[in-house]
Design an enzyme around this catalytic site. Structure first.
Site, short mmCIF file in Angstrom:
data_model
loop_
_atom_site.label_atom_id
_atom_site.label_comp_id
_atom_site.label_asym_id
_atom_site.label_seq_id
_atom_site.Cartn_x
_atom_site.Cartn_y
_atom_site.Cartn_z
N ASN A 85 0.82 -1.21 0.00
CA ASN A 85 0.00 0.00 0.00
C ASN A 85 0.85 1.26 0.00
O ASN A 85 1.89 1.31 0.65
CB ASN A 85 -0.95 -0.02 1.20
N HIS A 102 5.97 -0.48 -2.58
CA HIS A 102 5.51 0.26 -3.77
C HIS A 102 5.50 1.77 -3.57
O HIS A 102 4.80 2.50 -4.27
CB HIS A 102 4.11 -0.24 -4.19
N PRO A 200 -11.67 -11.88 2.41
CA PRO A 200 -13.06 -12.37 2.27
C PRO A 200 -13.27 -13.13 0.97
O PRO A 200 -14.25 -13.87 0.84
CB PRO A 200 -13.89 -11.08 2.29
N ALA A 217 -10.14 -7.57 7.25
CA ALA A 217 -9.01 -7.17 8.10
C ALA A 217 -9.49 -6.56 9.42
O ALA A 217 -9.04 -6.95 10.50
CB ALA A 217 -8.14 -6.16 7.34
C1 BV8 Z 1 8.71 -5.03 -11.62
C2 BV8 Z 1 1.93 1.63 -6.65
C3 BV8 Z 1 10.86 -5.38 -12.62
C4 BV8 Z 1 1.29 2.54 -7.64
C5 BV8 Z 1 1.67 -0.66 -7.48
C6 BV8 Z 1 5.89 -11.92 -12.74
C7 BV8 Z 1 4.74 -12.46 -13.23
C8 BV8 Z 1 3.80 -11.60 -13.88
C9 BV8 Z 1 4.02 -10.24 -14.00
C10 BV8 Z 1 5.16 -9.72 -13.51
C11 BV8 Z 1 6.10 -10.55 -12.89
N1 BV8 Z 1 7.11 -9.77 -12.50
C12 BV8 Z 1 6.85 -8.47 -12.85
C13 BV8 Z 1 5.67 -8.43 -13.47
C14 BV8 Z 1 5.05 -7.22 -13.98
C15 BV8 Z 1 4.20 -6.48 -12.92
C16 BV8 Z 1 3.06 -7.34 -12.43
O1 BV8 Z 1 3.10 -7.93 -11.36
N2 BV8 Z 1 2.01 -7.37 -13.23
C17 BV8 Z 1 0.82 -8.17 -12.83
C18 BV8 Z 1 -0.34 -7.24 -12.60
C19 BV8 Z 1 0.52 -9.15 -13.90
N3 BV8 Z 1 5.04 -6.08 -11.80
C20 BV8 Z 1 5.68 -4.89 -11.92
O2 BV8 Z 1 5.63 -4.17 -12.89
C21 BV8 Z 1 6.55 -4.50 -10.73
N4 BV8 Z 1 7.86 -4.09 -11.19
O3 BV8 Z 1 8.45 -6.21 -11.64
O4 BV8 Z 1 9.90 -4.47 -12.06
C22 BV8 Z 1 10.41 -5.59 -13.97
C23 BV8 Z 1 10.26 -4.47 -14.75
C24 BV8 Z 1 9.87 -4.71 -16.07
C25 BV8 Z 1 9.52 -6.00 -16.52
C26 BV8 Z 1 9.67 -7.09 -15.67
C27 BV8 Z 1 10.12 -6.89 -14.38
C28 BV8 Z 1 5.96 -3.25 -10.02
C29 BV8 Z 1 4.67 -3.60 -9.36
C30 BV8 Z 1 4.21 -2.43 -8.48
C31 BV8 Z 1 3.23 -1.55 -9.20
N5 BV8 Z 1 2.71 -0.51 -8.29
N6 BV8 Z 1 1.26 0.32 -6.63
C32 BV8 Z 1 -0.09 2.98 -7.22
O5 BV8 Z 1 -0.60 2.52 -6.18
O6 BV8 Z 1 -0.64 3.82 -7.94
S1 BV8 Z 1 0.86 -2.19 -7.46
C33 BV8 Z 1 -0.70 -1.84 -6.78
O7 BV8 Z 1 -1.54 -2.84 -7.25
C34 BV8 Z 1 -0.80 -1.92 -5.28
O8 BV8 Z 1 0.33 -1.38 -4.64
C35 BV8 Z 1 -0.89 -3.44 -5.08
O9 BV8 Z 1 0.36 -4.01 -5.03
C36 BV8 Z 1 -1.56 -3.89 -6.34
C37 BV8 Z 1 -2.98 -4.22 -6.07
O10 BV8 Z 1 -2.97 -5.46 -5.48
P1 BV8 Z 1 -3.68 -5.66 -4.04
O11 BV8 Z 1 -3.05 -4.77 -3.03
O12 BV8 Z 1 -3.70 -7.10 -3.81
O13 BV8 Z 1 -5.15 -5.06 -4.26
P2 BV8 Z 1 -6.31 -5.62 -5.20
O14 BV8 Z 1 -7.23 -4.49 -5.41
O15 BV8 Z 1 -5.74 -6.34 -6.37
O16 BV8 Z 1 -7.03 -6.73 -4.27
C38 BV8 Z 1 -7.59 -6.35 -3.04
C39 BV8 Z 1 -7.75 -7.65 -2.26
O17 BV8 Z 1 -8.24 -7.32 -0.96
C40 BV8 Z 1 -8.76 -8.62 -2.89
O18 BV8 Z 1 -8.24 -9.93 -2.85
C41 BV8 Z 1 -9.99 -8.48 -1.99
O19 BV8 Z 1 -10.72 -9.68 -1.90
C42 BV8 Z 1 -9.34 -8.14 -0.66
N7 BV8 Z 1 -10.20 -7.36 0.25
C43 BV8 Z 1 -11.13 -6.43 -0.08
N8 BV8 Z 1 -11.67 -5.90 1.06
C44 BV8 Z 1 -11.02 -6.48 2.12
C45 BV8 Z 1 -10.07 -7.41 1.60
N9 BV8 Z 1 -9.26 -8.14 2.40
C46 BV8 Z 1 -9.40 -7.97 3.76
N10 BV8 Z 1 -10.27 -7.08 4.31
C47 BV8 Z 1 -11.09 -6.33 3.54
N11 BV8 Z 1 -11.95 -5.48 4.09
#
Ligand code: BV8
Length: 228
Positions: A85, A102, A200, A217
């Site tokens: 976060n 991040h 959830p 949470a």
């Molecule tokens: C990188 C900041 C080197 C910005 C963010 C390997 C495999 C596949 C892809 C990749 C890989 N390695 C790298 C990649 C590429 C990419 C990636 O992961 N893509 C994915 C989407 C396919 N990663 C990157 O680009 C990373 N850099 O790897 O650099 C590199 C470079 C080039 C090429 C290769 C390698 C950088 C990643 C960071 C990006 N920045 N945030 C901003 O915020 O504006 S990521 C951002 O999205 C957040 O920080 C967070 O990390 C992510 C969202 O995920 P979650 O936090 O899980 O949130 P989400 O909404 O998805 O889910 C919420 C969850 O909460 C749900 O499950 C829900 O059920 C639950 N929930 C809801 N309510 C509640 C709850 N749980 C509990 N209580 C509740 N009340």
């Protein structure tokens, strides 16, 4: 602990999954949260971050943040918090040494990293959307890690070391879809830790869990952590 956007959901911070609202309703957050997205439309992306900042400043840590902070204080030196976060709710709840993978949405930095000279002063940036450097015109960007950008090496190294040394990894509120953050649960399990997930909904890393707690949470963490 590894936390994601769900950790802050009950404070009123929309998760990444939650539909974008307003001006940004039709934009993919991953496109907005990228350097090319910013270069393609700096004011649209800057205003998106400005609206998220305002929302994050207006909300309070929830009972989950507070329970984590209290638990860490009760067990000095035995609790590490790693977060995806970009808000400061863990810190405002009293958690210290939080590892931010991040970045920090409340911090500004320059778009062209190596370009600035001593005369480039962030405090005197020309206001605008986004602001720009008065000396060299460099654009101001939010201090977060965008998709396609490397994570801060020290934060990632600390997080990986914690994952390898922990006895229990508690994963809270993440879909487990963004790497390398999501890989930390696998790393912990492989190193022999017990992995517990609080969410959830099903997540992409549920297979790493020894214990799956289907709940939120703010409801489950006080119950889970105040027991000890
Ligand atoms: C990188 C900041 C080197 C910005 C963010 C390997 C495999 C596949 C892809 C990749 C890989 N390695 C790298 C990649 C590429 C990419 C990636 O992961 N893509 C994915 C989407 C396919 N990663 C990157 O680009 C990373 N850099 O790897 O650099 C590199 C470079 C080039 C090429 C290769 C390698 C950088 C990643 C960071 C990006 N920045 N945030 C901003 O915020 O504006 S990521 C951002 O999205 C957040 O920080 C967070 O990390 C992510 C969202 O995920 P979650 O936090 O899980 O949130 P989400 O909404 O998805 O889910 C919420 C969850 O909460 C749900 O499950 C829900 O059920 C639950 N929930 C809801 N309510 C509640 C709850 N749980 C509990 N209580 C509740 N009340």
């Amino acid at each position: 602990m590894l936390t994601g956007a769900g950790m802050s959901a009950e404070s009123g911070v929309p998760t990444f999954r939650d539909a974008q609202t307003g001006l940004w309703a039709n934009f993919d957050p991953m496109q907005l949260a990228s350097e090319e997205g910013f270069r393609a439309n700096p004011s649209l992306v800057w205003d998106w971050y400005a609206s998220r900042r305002d929302k994050m400043r207006a909300v309070q840590p929830n009972a989950g943040h507070v329970a984590l902070a209290r638990f860490a204080k009760q067990h000095p030196g035995r609790v590490g918090i790693v977060t995806q976060n970009v808000d400061d709710l863990h810190q405002r709840a009293g958690s210290e040494g939080v590892i931010r993978l991040h970045g920090d949405i409340l911090q500004d930095t320059w778009l062209e990293r190596g370009r600035c000279t001593p005369s480039c002063d962030m405090a005197r940036a020309v206001p605008g959307s986004p602001p720009r450097c008065a000396a060299c015109g460099n654009l101001v960007r939010p201090g977060v890690v965008w998709f396609g950008e490397m994570l801060p090496a020290d934060a990632l190294a600390q997080a990986e070391s914690l994952a390898e040394r922990c006895d229990v990894m508690l994963v809270v509120g993440t879909s487990g879809s963004v790497y390398p953050a999501a890989g930390l649960a696998h790393r912990a399990r492989r190193a022999g830790a017990k992995v517990m997930i609080v969410n959830p909904e099903p997540s992409e890393i549920d297979d790493e869990a020894h214990v799956l707690l289907r709940g939120t949470a703010a409801h489950l963490l006080p119950a889970l952590l105040d027991m000890n």
